[in-house]
Design a protein around this motif. Sequence first.
Motif, PDB file in Angstrom:
ATOM      1  N   ILE A  14       1.173  -8.163  11.974  1.00  0.00           N
ATOM      2  CA  ILE A  14       2.448  -7.469  12.112  1.00  0.00           C
ATOM      3  C   ILE A  14       2.142  -6.096  12.690  1.00  0.00           C
ATOM      4  N   VAL A  15       2.630  -5.829  13.894  1.00  0.00           N
ATOM      5  CA  VAL A  15       2.434  -4.526  14.537  1.00  0.00           C
ATOM      6  C   VAL A  15       3.546  -3.600  14.054  1.00  0.00           C
ATOM      7  N   VAL A  16       3.166  -2.411  13.585  1.00  0.00           N
ATOM      8  CA  VAL A  16       4.126  -1.475  13.008  1.00  0.00           C
ATOM      9  C   VAL A  16       3.938  -0.077  13.604  1.00  0.00           C
ATOM     10  N   GLU A  17       4.981   0.697  13.549  1.00  0.00           N
ATOM     11  CA  GLU A  17       4.919   2.103  13.959  1.00  0.00           C
ATOM     12  C   GLU A  17       4.530   2.974  12.762  1.00  0.00           C
ATOM     13  N   ASP A  18       5.176   2.737  11.611  1.00  0.00           N
ATOM     14  CA  ASP A  18       4.927   3.527  10.405  1.00  0.00           C
ATOM     15  C   ASP A  18       4.049   2.709   9.458  1.00  0.00           C
ATOM     16  N   LEU A  19       2.748   2.868   9.609  1.00  0.00           N
ATOM     17  CA  LEU A  19       1.778   2.085   8.851  1.00  0.00           C
ATOM     18  C   LEU A  19       1.910   2.323   7.348  1.00  0.00           C
ATOM     19  N   GLU A  20       2.095   3.553   6.942  1.00  0.00           N
ATOM     20  CA  GLU A  20       2.180   3.861   5.509  1.00  0.00           C
ATOM     21  C   GLU A  20       3.414   3.233   4.872  1.00  0.00           C
ATOM     22  N   ALA A  21       4.561   3.260   5.565  1.00  0.00           N
ATOM     23  CA  ALA A  21       5.780   2.639   5.021  1.00  0.00           C
ATOM     24  C   ALA A  21       5.612   1.132   4.908  1.00  0.00           C
ATOM     25  N   ALA A  22       5.021   0.502   5.916  1.00  0.00           N
ATOM     26  CA  ALA A  22       4.813  -0.945   5.874  1.00  0.00           C
ATOM     27  C   ALA A  22       3.831  -1.315   4.764  1.00  0.00           C
ATOM     28  N   LYS A  23       2.771  -0.537   4.629  1.00  0.00           N
ATOM     29  CA  LYS A  23       1.784  -0.796   3.576  1.00  0.00           C
ATOM     30  C   LYS A  23       2.445  -0.663   2.194  1.00  0.00           C
ATOM     31  N   ALA A  24       3.239   0.372   2.002  1.00  0.00           N
ATOM     32  CA  ALA A  24       3.921   0.579   0.718  1.00  0.00           C
ATOM     33  C   ALA A  24       4.879  -0.577   0.415  1.00  0.00           C
ATOM     34  N   PHE A  25       5.580  -1.073   1.437  1.00  0.00           N
ATOM     35  CA  PHE A  25       6.506  -2.194   1.278  1.00  0.00           C
ATOM     36  C   PHE A  25       5.761  -3.422   0.763  1.00  0.00           C
ATOM     37  N   PHE A  26       4.657  -3.771   1.393  1.00  0.00           N
ATOM     38  CA  PHE A  26       3.916  -4.962   0.991  1.00  0.00           C
ATOM     39  C   PHE A  26       3.200  -4.771  -0.346  1.00  0.00           C
ATOM     40  N   LEU A  27       2.754  -3.559  -0.655  1.00  0.00           N
ATOM     41  CA  LEU A  27       2.185  -3.297  -1.980  1.00  0.00           C
ATOM     42  C   LEU A  27       3.252  -3.492  -3.052  1.00  0.00           C
ATOM     43  N   GLU A  28       4.467  -3.013  -2.803  1.00  0.00           N
ATOM     44  CA  GLU A  28       5.556  -3.164  -3.766  1.00  0.00           C
ATOM     45  C   GLU A  28       5.927  -4.631  -3.957  1.00  0.00           C
ATOM     46  N   LEU A  29       5.812  -5.430  -2.893  1.00  0.00           N
ATOM     47  CA  LEU A  29       6.061  -6.870  -3.012  1.00  0.00           C
ATOM     48  C   LEU A  29       5.011  -7.558  -3.878  1.00  0.00           C
ATOM     49  N   GLY A  30       3.842  -6.942  -4.024  1.00  0.00           N
ATOM     50  CA  GLY A  30       2.784  -7.523  -4.834  1.00  0.00           C
ATOM     51  C   GLY A  30       1.510  -7.850  -4.077  1.00  0.00           C
ATOM     52  N   PHE A  31       1.481  -7.542  -2.767  1.00  0.00           N
ATOM     53  CA  PHE A  31       0.244  -7.738  -2.008  1.00  0.00           C
ATOM     54  C   PHE A  31      -0.807  -6.756  -2.500  1.00  0.00           C
ATOM     55  N   GLU A  32      -2.060  -7.100  -2.306  1.00  0.00           N
ATOM     56  CA  GLU A  32      -3.173  -6.231  -2.679  1.00  0.00           C
ATOM     57  C   GLU A  32      -3.874  -5.757  -1.414  1.00  0.00           C
ATOM     58  N   LEU A  33      -4.305  -4.507  -1.426  1.00  0.00           N
ATOM     59  CA  LEU A  33      -5.022  -3.938  -0.290  1.00  0.00           C
ATOM     60  C   LEU A  33      -6.431  -4.521  -0.253  1.00  0.00           C
ATOM     61  N   GLU A  34      -6.800  -5.067   0.894  1.00  0.00           N
ATOM     62  CA  GLU A  34      -8.129  -5.636   1.068  1.00  0.00           C
ATOM     63  C   GLU A  34      -9.050  -4.673   1.811  1.00  0.00           C
ATOM     64  N   GLY A  35      -8.477  -3.889   2.724  1.00  0.00           N
ATOM     65  CA  GLY A  35      -9.286  -2.939   3.461  1.00  0.00           C
ATOM     66  C   GLY A  35      -8.548  -2.355   4.645  1.00  0.00           C
ATOM     67  N   GLU A  36      -9.153  -1.337   5.234  1.00  0.00           N
ATOM     68  CA  GLU A  36      -8.597  -0.683   6.420  1.00  0.00           C
ATOM     69  C   GLU A  36      -9.732  -0.446   7.401  1.00  0.00           C
ATOM     70  N   ALA A  37      -9.403  -0.464   8.688  1.00  0.00           N
ATOM     71  CA  ALA A  37     -10.423  -0.228   9.708  1.00  0.00           C
ATOM     72  C   ALA A  37      -9.754   0.348  10.947  1.00  0.00           C
ATOM     73  N   LYS A  38     -10.539   1.076  11.727  1.00  0.00           N
ATOM     74  CA  LYS A  38     -10.087   1.539  13.033  1.00  0.00           C
ATOM     75  C   LYS A  38     -10.879   0.761  14.068  1.00  0.00           C
ATOM     76  N   VAL A  39     -10.177   0.271  15.095  1.00  0.00           N
ATOM     77  CA  VAL A  39     -10.845  -0.481  16.163  1.00  0.00           C
ATOM     78  C   VAL A  39     -10.535   0.168  17.500  1.00  0.00           C
ATOM     79  N   GLU A  40     -11.529   0.110  18.387  1.00  0.00           N
ATOM     80  CA  GLU A  40     -11.361   0.608  19.747  1.00  0.00           C
ATOM     81  C   GLU A  40     -12.568   0.183  20.566  1.00  0.00           C
ATOM     82  N   GLY A  41     -12.459   0.375  21.850  1.00  0.00           N
ATOM     83  CA  GLY A  41     -13.598   0.091  22.710  1.00  0.00           C
ATOM     84  C   GLY A  41     -13.384  -1.109  23.610  1.00  0.00           C
TER      85      GLY A  41
END
Length: 149
Positions: A14-41
Amino acid sequence: MAKSKLLRMDNVLIVVEDLEAAKAFFLELGFELEGEAKVEGPTVDRLIDLQKVSATLVFMRTPDGHGRIELDKFHTPDAIRTGPEKAAVNELGIRRIMLAVDDIDELVARMLSHGAELVGEVVQYEDSYRLAYLRGPEGIIVGINEQLR
């Protein structure tokens, strides 16, 4: 040559503009954070056929560990929207993910108090399920169902 076999579905992007709002939404639904990463190159550029990609990825999973989503925030190039933010449920393309819950009324009330919108109504399908669609940040639609028997 043997036919390749599907092993599993790893995640839904799911591509989002507001990453923190989307993350908070899914955490509130009951999802668990698995990890975060930055990619480029150049490898990322070649993979997704874009130039000078820089993105932050958030990986989340359902409590049973089987369902996963990946939230992506593109820093470069900018994310684009080709349709309305609040697309109708019958708009072509992926429209929602469906989650099983144990108390649909509590979850709907909690999510509404956190800014989600109810798309239609909470409905009962025969004697089997109660269902609802919630719209969260970025127009993301999540279906929830509670099995009755």
